[in-house]
Each structure stands twice: as C-alpha cells, then as structure tokens.
Scaffold this active site. Structure first.
Site, mmCIF file in Angstrom:
data_model
loop_
_atom_site.group_PDB
_atom_site.id
_atom_site.type_symbol
_atom_site.label_atom_id
_atom_site.label_comp_id
_atom_site.label_asym_id
_atom_site.label_seq_id
_atom_site.Cartn_x
_atom_site.Cartn_y
_atom_site.Cartn_z
ATOM 1 N N ILE A 12 13.410 10.557 78.262
ATOM 2 C CA ILE A 12 13.417 11.543 77.147
ATOM 3 C C ILE A 12 11.825 11.657 76.609
ATOM 4 O O ILE A 12 11.657 12.827 76.337
ATOM 5 C CB ILE A 12 14.492 11.204 76.188
ATOM 6 C CG1 ILE A 12 15.744 11.011 76.515
ATOM 7 C CG2 ILE A 12 14.366 12.050 74.897
ATOM 8 C CD1 ILE A 12 16.581 10.248 75.826
ATOM 9 N N LEU A 33 5.513 0.608 80.843
ATOM 10 C CA LEU A 33 5.974 1.225 81.994
ATOM 11 C C LEU A 33 6.810 -0.053 82.474
ATOM 12 O O LEU A 33 6.996 0.012 83.712
ATOM 13 C CB LEU A 33 4.517 1.120 83.113
ATOM 14 C CG LEU A 33 3.732 2.110 82.631
ATOM 15 C CD1 LEU A 33 2.564 2.302 83.697
ATOM 16 C CD2 LEU A 33 4.228 3.666 82.653
ATOM 17 N N GLY A 36 9.405 3.025 82.307
ATOM 18 C CA GLY A 36 8.851 4.263 82.448
ATOM 19 C C GLY A 36 8.090 4.610 83.682
ATOM 20 O O GLY A 36 7.863 3.527 84.437
ATOM 21 N N ALA A 74 10.574 4.278 72.864
ATOM 22 C CA ALA A 74 10.812 2.957 73.721
ATOM 23 C C ALA A 74 11.862 1.934 73.056
ATOM 24 O O ALA A 74 12.001 1.634 72.178
ATOM 25 C CB ALA A 74 9.498 2.388 73.787
ATOM 26 N N TYR A 141 23.313 -3.314 72.056
ATOM 27 C CA TYR A 141 22.605 -2.242 71.938
ATOM 28 C C TYR A 141 22.661 -1.525 70.814
ATOM 29 O O TYR A 141 21.827 -1.264 70.126
ATOM 30 C CB TYR A 141 22.647 -1.369 73.168
ATOM 31 C CG TYR A 141 22.278 0.051 73.303
ATOM 32 C CD1 TYR A 141 21.020 0.061 73.280
ATOM 33 C CD2 TYR A 141 23.085 1.078 73.326
ATOM 34 C CE1 TYR A 141 20.461 1.209 72.891
ATOM 35 C CE2 TYR A 141 22.816 2.285 73.279
ATOM 36 C CZ TYR A 141 21.248 2.486 73.206
ATOM 37 O OH TYR A 141 20.587 3.710 73.299
ATOM 38 N N PHE A 170 23.955 11.507 71.568
ATOM 39 C CA PHE A 170 25.173 11.844 72.507
ATOM 40 C C PHE A 170 24.578 11.543 73.924
ATOM 41 O O PHE A 170 23.580 10.845 74.079
ATOM 42 C CB PHE A 170 26.113 12.766 72.084
ATOM 43 C CG PHE A 170 27.009 12.296 70.794
ATOM 44 C CD1 PHE A 170 26.377 12.270 69.533
ATOM 45 C CD2 PHE A 170 28.133 11.790 70.922
ATOM 46 C CE1 PHE A 170 26.892 12.213 68.564
ATOM 47 C CE2 PHE A 170 28.886 11.605 69.477
ATOM 48 C CZ PHE A 170 28.081 11.797 68.274
ATOM 49 N N ASN A 171 25.251 12.190 74.898
ATOM 50 C CA ASN A 171 25.019 12.034 76.277
ATOM 51 C C ASN A 171 24.008 12.826 76.656
ATOM 52 O O ASN A 171 24.042 13.912 76.799
ATOM 53 C CB ASN A 171 26.035 11.821 77.003
ATOM 54 C CG ASN A 171 27.029 10.742 77.010
ATOM 55 O OD1 ASN A 171 27.658 10.550 75.773
ATOM 56 N ND2 ASN A 171 27.314 9.976 78.046
ATOM 57 N N GLY A 284 34.251 -1.465 77.351
ATOM 58 C CA GLY A 284 33.276 -0.897 76.225
ATOM 59 C C GLY A 284 33.210 0.567 76.026
ATOM 60 O O GLY A 284 32.655 1.225 75.369
#
Ligand code: UDP
Length: 329
Positions: A12, A33, A36, A74, A141, A170-171, A284
């Site tokens: 993203i 990194l 990334g 991040a 998370y 969301f996704n 989950g």
C-alpha cells in the site's frame, strides 16, 4: 506537502508514494525492507532503509526534508503470525509507532496518518460496520492496531497542535492501473493473489477456507477496496487534517463479495478455470465483514472509482501475469 511515507516500499505504501507524487506532493520513503521491495520505489525518490524505531535517524530525516506529515504504513499484518508471535507484533506495530511519534514530537511534525484496520472491530455485532461499532479485536494484530489508535487519541488530547487520522482498511486489493506496481507478499495469503498465482502455475491448487458459513453461498463475504482508491482517501484526509478533529474513517466500498463470487470474477476476467478445492474454515475468519463507509463519503466527498470486483481483479491480473515472481521478475 513534504510527506514521510514510512513503509513506502510495501504494497500500500508504494502505491501511496506514487499517487502523492502524481498529485504534486513530495514523498520521502523510510522502509526497513523486511517485507517491502526496494524496486517498488522509484530511484529518484529519497529512500532510507531504516526502521520506524530508529529515533535519531528519523529526526535527521524529518528535519532534512522539512517533513510536514507522516503517513505510517509500516506494520506486520498476518493474523496467524500475530497469534504465534505476539511480542514481535506489539514491538513492530506498537513500540515502533511510539518511537516514530517521539521523533515527530522532537522535531515538531504535527500531522500523522495511521493505517488501521477493520480487524480492530473483531466479530462485529452489526453489519455493515460503522465507525461507531465497538472495537473488540480478537487477535494480537487487531489489538496492536487498536492500541495505536488509543495512543493517538491520548497523545492528541495532550497536544493541541497534533492532527491525525486513523483509517480502518477493509480488504485492500488490486494493483496500480498503469501496471507498474502490485502486490508481492512473502508468503502470499490473500485471496485474490492466491487465486491468480494458482492460475499462473505458481501453486498447485486454490483452497476455499470454509463453505459452511451462514451466507447465501456458504463462503465468507468481504469488502474489497482498490488500492488506488484507498491511497486517494489517504491524500484527501491528509489535506484536511486539523488539530482537535481526529479523522477516523472506515475504508471499504460498502458492499461485500463472497469468496465464490471472487473466484467467479477471476474466471470471467482471465478466461481460465480456477482449480478449486474446498477446505475447512480458517481460524478467526468472521462470516461477513463489510463497511458502512458513508462517513468519509459525506465528510470528504471521497468516492471509490473502482466499485466492481472484476475491475479490481483486472488490475491485479495485469500485474501478476507480467510479474509472476513479483518484484523479482
Ligand atoms: N480465503 C480463502 N482461501 C485463501 C485465502 C483466503 O478462502 O487461500 C478467504 C478467507 O477465508 C477470507 C477471504 O478469502 O474469507 C479473504 O481473505 P484474505 O486473507 O484475503 O483477507 P482477510 O479477510 O483475512 O483480511
């Protein structure tokens, strides 16, 4: 605006860097990194391979580039991994964010856009999910992201010049429409890339996690938002940041697609049959999650440009078929 994009080499973050530049802002990238890809950031953009917890280096960078706003992408973001390694998640997602905020405070940077998640809602009591739904995350998370939201609220309450946003994704799906950037997670666990990698022969089969959910076709329903629409929302929000007015927004398109509907869309877009196997539920996974995203639509006039799953899949397919090994190819 001079914008420090922390995690700017990730999926993203790299799309945000591209869009910031296209819209006349000046992005500067920090990324350690670990997840990334250096190739996801153009070589003429200032790039620093450091972690968000290296306060002294961050202070130097914030000063050197006269940073006005920090976008913080991040984070570690695998639910299963967070259950197995909670300390790693709290350290990377919570402690590092505190360090980043401390660096900003030292230098006097007042604007912050934080990547939060619908995982902070846990098993929602009502669908669609509004920003007012109780936040009861069910894994480390989600808890790590909620903790940062709470830290931001406390910090803003004691610092009247600090302005921030927490954007609950969301996704997130798809790839840049010009085909230059895309999704390259190691390992890749997300739905759309997993199906596409199967079609490209990089996996033997695609497994549907559960077909006995209380949904019309028995598979889970999620709200997929195109990565460029998500990044456009970040920039819109950043431009409106104001002390005393935290911007808390859901980012989804406000409709759900089942796993089966996504598979059907992939078959329509690619003209290929997906070798599907039905497997048990994944721990989950709530049955249905989709956003009520009217708050950002009303307050900022944000409108997603891509609203069908086919269009999202098309962009992802373009990227994956041109880069079957991700940024390595
Ligand atoms: N899913 C699936 N098979 C896969 C990957 C995902 O059936 O190989 C399902 C998953 O159970 C969920 C949906 O696809 O219902 C979206 O999963 P993803 O991991 O992309 O995102 P999440 O909703 O977990 O953030």
């Amino acid at each position: 605006m001079q914008v420090l994009v922390v995690g700017g080499a990730g999926y993203i973050g790299s799309h945000a860097v591209k869009m910031l530049r296209e819209q006349g802002h000046t992005p500067i990238v920090v990324d350690n990194l670990t997840r990334g890809h250096r190739k996801a950031v153009p070589s003429d953009i200032p790039f620093y391979q450091i972690s968000a917890c290296e306060i002294e280096r961050l202070c130097e960078i914030l000063k050197k580039h006269s940073i006005e706003c920090v976008m913080h992408f991040a984070a570690l973001a695998y639910v299963g991994e967070s259950v197995e390694k909670p300390l790693m998640y709290y350290e990377n997602n919570v402690s590092a964010t505190i360090r980043l905020l401390q660096a900003m405070e030292t230098v006097g940077v007042q604007k912050f856009v934080f990547s939060s998640t619908c995982a902070t809602y846990g098993e929602p009591s009502t669908i669609p999910i509004t920003e007012a739904c109780p936040q009861k995350p069910i894994n480390p998370y989600g808890r790590s992201k909620l903790m940062v939201e709470q830290i931001l609220a406390d910090y803003a309450a004691s610092h009247p010049t600090f302005a921030y946003a927490a954007l609950r994704y969301f996704n997130v799906a798809g790839a840049s429409r010009d085909g230059t950037l895309g999704e390259d997670h190691r390992p890749e666990t997300h739905l759309i890339p997993s199906i596409l990698l199967t079609l490209l022969g990089r996996r033997d089969k695609f497994v549907v996690f559960g077909t006995d959910y209380p949904t019309p076709d028995g598979t889970c329903i999620r709200d997929y938002i195109h990565v460029e629409d998500l990044c456009a929302a970040h920039i819109l929000v950043m431009e409106k940041l104001c002390p005393g007015q935290p911007r808390i927004y859901n980012l989804g398109i406000g409709r759900g697609y089942s796993v089966k509907e996504v598979i059907d869309a992939v078959e329509r877009v690619t003209g290929k049959r997906v070798p599907v196997e039905h497997g048990p539920r994944r721990a989950g996974d709530p049955a249905i999650l989709y956003a009520d995203a009217t708050r950002i639509r009303k307050e900022l006039n944000w409108k997603p440009q891509i609203t069908t799953i086919e269009e999202m899949v098309e962009t992802a397919w373009r990227w994956h078929s041109a880069h079957p090994e991700g940024y390595v190819s």
